[in-house]
Motif scaffolding. Structure first.
Motif, PDB file in Angstrom:
ATOM      1  N   UNK A 107       3.714  -1.718   6.067  1.00  0.00           N
ATOM      2  CA  UNK A 107       3.889  -1.444   4.647  1.00  0.00           C
ATOM      3  C   UNK A 107       4.246  -2.721   3.886  1.00  0.00           C
ATOM      4  N   UNK A 108       5.184  -3.485   4.407  1.00  0.00           N
ATOM      5  CA  UNK A 108       5.605  -4.713   3.738  1.00  0.00           C
ATOM      6  C   UNK A 108       4.469  -5.735   3.721  1.00  0.00           C
ATOM      7  N   UNK A 109       3.724  -5.814   4.821  1.00  0.00           N
ATOM      8  CA  UNK A 109       2.604  -6.748   4.871  1.00  0.00           C
ATOM      9  C   UNK A 109       1.549  -6.403   3.823  1.00  0.00           C
ATOM     10  N   UNK A 110       1.252  -5.121   3.681  1.00  0.00           N
ATOM     11  CA  UNK A 110       0.273  -4.691   2.689  1.00  0.00           C
ATOM     12  C   UNK A 110       0.781  -4.962   1.271  1.00  0.00           C
ATOM     13  N   UNK A 111       2.070  -4.746   1.058  1.00  0.00           N
ATOM     14  CA  UNK A 111       2.640  -4.994  -0.254  1.00  0.00           C
ATOM     15  C   UNK A 111       2.589  -6.473  -0.614  1.00  0.00           C
ATOM     16  N   UNK A 112       2.702  -7.344   0.399  1.00  0.00           N
ATOM     17  CA  UNK A 112       2.678  -8.784   0.138  1.00  0.00           C
ATOM     18  C   UNK A 112       1.373  -9.190  -0.541  1.00  0.00           C
TER      19      UNK A 112
END
Length: 199
Positions: A107-112
């Motif tokens: 999730x955090x990687x996609x948000x980046x």
């Protein structure tokens, strides 16, 4: 005399904290399924079983709702951690991060990526998530100063949020596995703690 719209607003019950968390969790559930670009207030409202008007009363738009959801559901709350030692506080934090790694790393990687392409989202994430979370993390170091473990706040404290987040998120890319408790404990003992104690 208030008109019907204002009277309805006055009569509307306040949203409970539990219900607000339901909405925030629904937003993240949909975000994990469709990504930020595919996310819409319609989808969130449908999943949360509320109206779009309810969402817009709480948050100006999708970027602010997502940032609020990420902050409210963060696995560790540094402001609530006080084991009595800097190492104990850091280990407690990374253990909590490790429990959520499987769910949150992707999730955090996609948000980046979304943050790089959407300035409104980037602003919302910085002001509603990154800055408060960073202050909370650095607060752990400040408590160590207050206890006398550190003479003053070390320069390395300013990099603590970036270091913890980066080692957690990049672990799958660099090593093919999630950032589990053993890996993050080793990071604390061999990287984070020495930097804070000797900078």
């Amino acid at each position: 005399m208030p008109d019907d719209t204002e009277a309805a607003r006055v009569r509307r019950p306040r949203m409970t904290p539990d219900r607000e968390m339901d909405l925030l969790n629904a937003a993240l559930d949909v975000l994990r399924e469709v990504g930020y670009e595919g996310l819409s207030m319609d989808l969130i409202a449908s999943r949360a079983r509320c109206s779009k008007a309810t969402l817009y009363r709480m948050w100006p738009g999708k970027p602010q709702l997502v940032a609020a959801a990420l902050y409210a559901t963060r696995p560790m709350k540094p402001e609530e951690i006080d084991t009595g030692t800097l190492r104990g506080d850091l280990l407690t934090m990374v253990e909590l991060l490790a429990t959520q790694a499987a769910k949150d790393t992707a999730l955090i990687s996609a948000m980046a990526h979304a943050v790089l392409t959407d300035e409104e989202l980037a602003t919302a994430v910085r002001t509603s998530l990154v800055e408060p979370w960073s202050d909370d993390l650095i607060g752990v170091v400040d408590r160590a100063v207050e206890r006398g473990e550190l003479a003053s706040r070390p320069a390395a404290a300013n990099f603590l949020p970036q270091l913890i987040l980066s080692v957690t998120v990049t672990r799958p890319l660099l090593s093919g596995g999630l950032a589990d408790a053993d890996f993050l404990t080793s990071c604390v003992d061999h990287a984070l703690l020495p930097a804070l104690l000797h900078s």
